[in-house]
Design a protein around this motif. Structure first.
Motif, PDB file in Angstrom:
ATOM      1  N   ILE A 181      43.637  95.771  54.353  1.00 19.78           N
ATOM      2  CA  ILE A 181      44.255  96.855  55.119  1.00 19.78           C
ATOM      3  C   ILE A 181      45.560  97.271  54.445  1.00 19.78           C
ATOM      4  CG2 ILE A 181      45.307  97.481  57.334  1.00 19.78           C
ATOM      5  CD1 ILE A 181      43.444  95.630  58.737  1.00 19.78           C
ATOM      6  N   LYS A 182      45.771  98.567  54.324  1.00 22.56           N
ATOM      7  CA  LYS A 182      47.059  99.051  53.846  1.00 22.56           C
ATOM      8  C   LYS A 182      48.146  98.590  54.807  1.00 22.56           C
ATOM      9  CE  LYS A 182      45.012 103.067  51.596  1.00 22.56           C
ATOM     10  NZ  LYS A 182      44.866 104.540  51.584  1.00 22.56           N
ATOM     11  N   LYS A 183      49.257  98.129  54.251  1.00 21.95           N
ATOM     12  CA  LYS A 183      50.381  97.514  54.964  1.00 21.95           C
ATOM     13  C   LYS A 183      50.132  96.042  55.287  1.00 21.95           C
ATOM     14  CE  LYS A 183      53.589  99.417  55.724  1.00 21.95           C
ATOM     15  NZ  LYS A 183      54.763  99.654  54.836  1.00 21.95           N
ATOM     16  N   GLY A 184      48.948  95.527  55.003  1.00 22.56           N
ATOM     17  CA  GLY A 184      48.688  94.113  55.220  1.00 22.56           C
ATOM     18  C   GLY A 184      49.414  93.268  54.192  1.00 22.56           C
ATOM     19  N   TYR A 185      49.746  92.045  54.558  1.00 22.90           N
ATOM     20  CA  TYR A 185      50.411  91.126  53.642  1.00 22.90           C
ATOM     21  C   TYR A 185      49.675  89.801  53.624  1.00 22.90           C
ATOM     22  CZ  TYR A 185      53.854  88.162  51.390  1.00 22.90           C
ATOM     23  OH  TYR A 185      54.467  87.304  50.526  1.00 22.90           O
ATOM     24  N   HIS A 186      49.384  89.315  52.405  1.00 20.97           N
ATOM     25  CA  HIS A 186      48.588  88.094  52.277  1.00 20.97           C
ATOM     26  C   HIS A 186      49.127  87.164  51.198  1.00 20.97           C
ATOM     27  CE1 HIS A 186      45.749  89.942  55.000  1.00 20.97           C
ATOM     28  NE2 HIS A 186      45.743  91.007  54.238  1.00 20.97           N
ATOM     29  N   GLY A 187      50.440  87.149  51.008  1.00 25.25           N
ATOM     30  CA  GLY A 187      51.017  86.197  50.071  1.00 25.25           C
ATOM     31  C   GLY A 187      51.195  86.754  48.681  1.00 25.25           C
ATOM     32  N   THR A 188      51.497  85.855  47.749  1.00 21.66           N
ATOM     33  CA  THR A 188      51.949  86.295  46.430  1.00 21.66           C
ATOM     34  C   THR A 188      51.122  85.768  45.259  1.00 21.66           C
ATOM     35  OG1 THR A 188      53.525  84.453  46.397  1.00 21.66           O
ATOM     36  CG2 THR A 188      54.331  86.566  47.199  1.00 21.66           C
ATOM     37  N   HIS A 189      50.074  84.978  45.505  1.00 22.06           N
ATOM     38  CA  HIS A 189      49.199  84.608  44.395  1.00 22.06           C
ATOM     39  C   HIS A 189      48.416  85.841  43.951  1.00 22.06           C
ATOM     40  CE1 HIS A 189      50.507  80.692  45.150  1.00 22.06           C
ATOM     41  NE2 HIS A 189      49.461  80.153  45.720  1.00 22.06           N
ATOM     42  N   PHE A 190      47.742  85.769  42.826  1.00 16.09           N
ATOM     43  CA  PHE A 190      47.101  86.975  42.313  1.00 16.09           C
ATOM     44  C   PHE A 190      46.037  87.504  43.267  1.00 16.09           C
ATOM     45  CE2 PHE A 190      49.233  87.869  38.558  1.00 16.09           C
ATOM     46  CZ  PHE A 190      48.644  88.957  37.935  1.00 16.09           C
ATOM     47  N   GLY A 191      45.276  86.606  43.873  1.00 15.60           N
ATOM     48  CA  GLY A 191      44.293  87.061  44.845  1.00 15.60           C
ATOM     49  C   GLY A 191      44.953  87.669  46.061  1.00 15.60           C
ATOM     50  N   GLY A 192      45.952  86.966  46.610  1.00  6.41           N
ATOM     51  CA  GLY A 192      46.656  87.461  47.780  1.00  6.41           C
ATOM     52  C   GLY A 192      47.372  88.769  47.510  1.00  6.41           C
ATOM     53  N   ALA A 193      48.032  88.878  46.350  1.00  7.79           N
ATOM     54  CA  ALA A 193      48.711  90.120  46.000  1.00  7.79           C
ATOM     55  C   ALA A 193      47.716  91.265  45.850  1.00  7.79           C
ATOM     56  CB  ALA A 193      49.498  89.943  44.707  1.00  7.79           C
ATOM     57  N   SER A 194      46.509  90.950  45.410  1.00  6.90           N
ATOM     58  CA  SER A 194      45.487  91.983  45.222  1.00  6.90           C
ATOM     59  C   SER A 194      44.992  92.536  46.552  1.00  6.90           C
ATOM     60  CB  SER A 194      44.306  91.410  44.422  1.00  6.90           C
ATOM     61  OG  SER A 194      44.729  90.957  43.153  1.00  6.90           O
ATOM     62  N   VAL A 195      44.830  91.680  47.545  1.00 10.16           N
ATOM     63  CA  VAL A 195      44.379  92.167  48.850  1.00 10.16           C
ATOM     64  C   VAL A 195      45.549  92.659  49.699  1.00 10.16           C
ATOM     65  CG1 VAL A 195      42.259  90.815  48.901  1.00 10.16           C
ATOM     66  CG2 VAL A 195      44.354  89.822  49.822  1.00 10.16           C
ATOM     67  N   ASN A 196      46.796  92.405  49.268  1.00  8.82           N
ATOM     68  CA  ASN A 196      47.951  93.000  49.937  1.00  8.82           C
ATOM     69  C   ASN A 196      47.807  94.513  49.964  1.00  8.82           C
ATOM     70  OD1 ASN A 196      49.365  90.694  50.518  1.00  8.82           O
ATOM     71  ND2 ASN A 196      50.843  90.897  48.864  1.00  8.82           N
ATOM     72  N   GLY A 197      48.309  95.119  51.030  1.00  7.91           N
ATOM     73  CA  GLY A 197      48.218  96.567  51.146  1.00  7.91           C
ATOM     74  C   GLY A 197      49.559  97.253  51.081  1.00  7.91           C
ATOM     75  N   ASN A 198      50.513  96.668  50.375  1.00  9.04           N
ATOM     76  CA  ASN A 198      51.853  97.236  50.261  1.00  9.04           C
ATOM     77  C   ASN A 198      52.256  97.252  48.790  1.00  9.04           C
ATOM     78  OD1 ASN A 198      54.710  97.669  50.271  1.00  9.04           O
ATOM     79  ND2 ASN A 198      54.785  96.975  52.396  1.00  9.04           N
ATOM     80  N   ALA A 199      52.583  98.432  48.270  1.00  9.51           N
ATOM     81  CA  ALA A 199      52.886  98.584  46.843  1.00  9.51           C
ATOM     82  C   ALA A 199      54.080  97.748  46.411  1.00  9.51           C
ATOM     83  CB  ALA A 199      53.139 100.055  46.512  1.00  9.51           C
ATOM     84  N   ASN A 200      54.986  97.433  47.345  1.00  5.03           N
ATOM     85  CA  ASN A 200      56.165  96.640  46.986  1.00  5.03           C
ATOM     86  C   ASN A 200      55.795  95.271  46.431  1.00  5.03           C
ATOM     87  OD1 ASN A 200      57.856  98.662  47.878  1.00  5.03           O
ATOM     88  ND2 ASN A 200      58.120  97.792  49.920  1.00  5.03           N
ATOM     89  N   PHE A 201      54.631  94.762  46.833  1.00  2.00           N
ATOM     90  CA  PHE A 201      54.207  93.436  46.395  1.00  2.00           C
ATOM     91  C   PHE A 201      53.132  93.505  45.303  1.00  2.00           C
ATOM     92  CE2 PHE A 201      55.197  93.141  51.021  1.00  2.00           C
ATOM     93  CZ  PHE A 201      56.418  92.516  50.874  1.00  2.00           C
ATOM     94  N   ARG A 202      52.836  94.714  44.845  1.00  4.38           N
ATOM     95  CA  ARG A 202      51.729  94.889  43.907  1.00  4.38           C
ATOM     96  C   ARG A 202      52.156  95.513  42.584  1.00  4.38           C
ATOM     97  NH1 ARG A 202      46.566  95.431  45.996  1.00  4.38           N
ATOM     98  NH2 ARG A 202      46.187  97.075  44.467  1.00  4.38           N
ATOM     99  N   ARG A 203      52.929  96.604  42.668  1.00 12.18           N
ATOM    100  CA  ARG A 203      53.117  97.475  41.512  1.00 12.18           C
ATOM    101  C   ARG A 203      53.636  96.753  40.277  1.00 12.18           C
ATOM    102  NH1 ARG A 203      56.508 103.209  41.271  1.00 12.18           N
ATOM    103  NH2 ARG A 203      56.062 103.639  39.072  1.00 12.18           N
ATOM    104  N   ASN A 204      54.625  95.888  40.445  1.00  8.15           N
ATOM    105  CA  ASN A 204      55.243  95.234  39.287  1.00  8.15           C
ATOM    106  C   ASN A 204      54.350  94.185  38.633  1.00  8.15           C
ATOM    107  OD1 ASN A 204      57.450  96.796  39.813  1.00  8.15           O
ATOM    108  ND2 ASN A 204      58.675  95.181  40.726  1.00  8.15           N
ATOM    109  N   TYR A 205      53.189  93.913  39.237  1.00 12.51           N
ATOM    110  CA  TYR A 205      52.311  92.851  38.729  1.00 12.51           C
ATOM    111  C   TYR A 205      50.913  93.364  38.393  1.00 12.51           C
ATOM    112  CZ  TYR A 205      56.247  90.660  40.911  1.00 12.51           C
ATOM    113  OH  TYR A 205      57.530  90.350  41.258  1.00 12.51           O
ATOM    114  N   GLU A 206      50.718  94.660  38.495  1.00 12.34           N
ATOM    115  CA  GLU A 206      49.403  95.230  38.188  1.00 12.34           C
ATOM    116  C   GLU A 206      49.160  95.233  36.681  1.00 12.34           C
ATOM    117  OE1 GLU A 206      48.987  98.311  41.959  1.00 12.34           O
ATOM    118  OE2 GLU A 206      49.920  98.990  40.100  1.00 12.34           O
ATOM    119  N   PRO A 207      47.909  95.195  36.236  1.00 11.44           N
ATOM    120  CA  PRO A 207      46.690  95.243  37.046  1.00 11.44           C
ATOM    121  C   PRO A 207      46.398  93.902  37.726  1.00 11.44           C
ATOM    122  CG  PRO A 207      46.098  95.029  34.744  1.00 11.44           C
ATOM    123  CD  PRO A 207      47.597  95.199  34.789  1.00 11.44           C
TER     124      PRO A 207
END
Length: 451
Positions: A147-173
């Motif tokens: 879900i967008k805005k969802g938060y699921h932690g900071t491991h690569f899997g969790g960051a991938s299912v996170n729905g907030n760009a603040n926790f994703r963008r700097n670590y993509e892809p």
């Protein structure tokens, strides 16, 4: 510990803080907390403030829970550590697995896999979801939906299912094969829908559409928080999670409930899933499981998943996953004590009552202060969304929000700021007087922010 001058001089100089810009921390050093008791913190300058953050959603029993402290001390004396990898086990881990089976029986969850915390629990659930389908011969089921805005932690899997760009963008892809649907958020959503029940239907329809578009036989699991936490405390309409359960069942997709925040009473129910009358296939937990006194977590597994793993007779059923500190005996002992106190104090009931009081107080602040654009929450999960323009919902400036935080702190309450959201997640042993103190401090902070 070194004296106050040393701590102030070296604050944020030699370690990087989580969820913060290192340069910003050096420019504006964070609060230095040196002691805590009950629901209060003491900082390096001796100021005492009520902790309306509850540590980080996790200190449900406050900072003076002696039974948990005693359990940690006693276990350190008897068996400070041993591995739970194949071939060995420990008494506290066995006892805790039994206790958790009893605790989560109403949720249909009967097995535990122990971790070191919330991010570990999410990573474990994602991996076990893929493995579940491989055991069953559906080896193309590798995709996840969140879900967008969802938060699921900071491991690569969790960051991938996170729905907030603040926790994703700097670590993509990030992890491929991950997709997201809109959050059931009446205040901000792409449909312009303000009716929560109708919005729940629209978001659920988006889930089903995405599953069909990806092809159901490629989707492993849908992961959701029963109430979105770090994304801004977004409670869905009561129909949303039951609709999700039906859709997942219809297409053979596992439902993972991320309850790292919501398990153990914070919502006013013992689990967020139970609040909505849903039994997930897996549930991630951590945080309050030890009251924050020891890093620990658990993934709880439902019978549908359990039966597939435990009836397997080839290598696909082998769990090639785990952590050095999985089922740590000290953590397990701390969890047993924390759960006993959680039950004894019936903190879920208190969270429901105090949560209603806190919501009423925050709604009164919304009427008084134009910058409070939205107030939302459930139990002792509450959010004030701050805006400079209610009509356009323009987020309040960073400077004004910083003034609000400092004003609230000076008035005697610690709050958490996330973007333009003021998030409240105090200990579940809060009293009515504590609620009044929080509301009065917020009022003072909002007045400071206005100038």
């Amino acid at each position: 510990m070194r004296d106050a001058n040393f701590l102030i001089e070296n604050n944020a100089r030699h370690f990087w803080h989580p969820m913060a810009h290192p340069a910003e921390m050096q420019k504006n050093p964070p609060k230095v907390i040196t002691a805590a008791e009950g629901v209060e913190l003491t900082d390096v300058q001796g100021q005492r403030v009520l902790d309306a953050v509850g540590g980080l959603w996790n200190v449900n029993l406050g900072y003076s829970c002696q039974p948990v402290k005693d359990a940690i001390r006693d276990q350190l004396e008897q068996l400070p550590y041993y591995s739970a990898f194949r071939g060995t086990s420990t008494g506290p881990a066995i006892e805790l697995s039994y206790e958790l089976r009893e605790w989560f029986a109403p949720d249909g969850l009967t097995r535990a896999f122990f971790t070191s915390g919330g991010s570990d629990s999410v990573e474990t659930a994602l991996r076990l979801a893929r493995q579940y389908h491989k055991i069953r011969g559906e080896r193309d089921r590798t995709k996840f939906i969140g879900i967008k805005k969802g938060y699921h932690g900071t491991h690569f899997g969790g960051a991938s299912v996170n729905g907030n760009a603040n926790f994703r963008r700097n670590y993509e892809p990030l992890l491929p094969g991950v997709y997201h649907i809109p959050a059931p958020w009446p205040y901000r959503n792409p449909f312009g829908e303000t009716d929560p029940a109708r919005l729940a239907q629209l978001c659920a329809a988006m889930l089903e559409d995405e599953i069909k578009f990806q092809s159901p036989d490629t989707v492993a699991a849908f992961i959701m928080e029963p109430i979105l936490g770090a994304g801004g405390v977004i409670p869905p309409h009561e129909s949303f999670m039951p609709l999700v359960r039906e859709i997942c069942d219809r297409h053979g997709v596992l439902l993972i409930a991320d309850e790292v925040i919501t398990a153990f009473g914070r919502t006013g129910a013992w689990t967020g899933s139970r609040l909505w009358g849903v039994k997930p296939d897996m549930m991630t937990t951590a945080k309050a499981i030890t009251n924050g006194y020891y890093p620990f977590g658990a993934v709880m597994l439902g019978e549908k998943v359990v039966e597939v793993f435990e009836s397997n007779e080839d290598s696909f059923g082998n769990i090639g996953h785990g952590y050095t500190y999985s089922a740590h005996p000290v953590g397990a002992a701390a969890a047993l004590a924390a759960l006993a106190e959680t039950k004894r104090l019936d903190v879920a009931r208190n969270a429901a009552v105090r949560g209603d009081e806190l919501m009423d107080g925050c709604l009164a602040l919304q009427k008084k202060h134009d910058m409070v654009g939205d107030v939302r929450g459930k139990g002792l999960m509450t959010c004030l969304e701050l805006v400079s323009d209610r009509t356009n919902k323009t987020p309040l400036s960073k400077d004004a929000i910083a003034r609000m935080f400092e004003g609230t702190y000076e008035a005697g309450v610690m709050v958490r700021i996330s973007g333009n959201n003021v998030i409240l997640s105090p200990p579940l042993v809060l009293t009515s007087d504590d609620v009044t103190r929080i509301v009065e401090a917020l009022d003072a902070g909002l007045q400071v922010a206005a100038f």
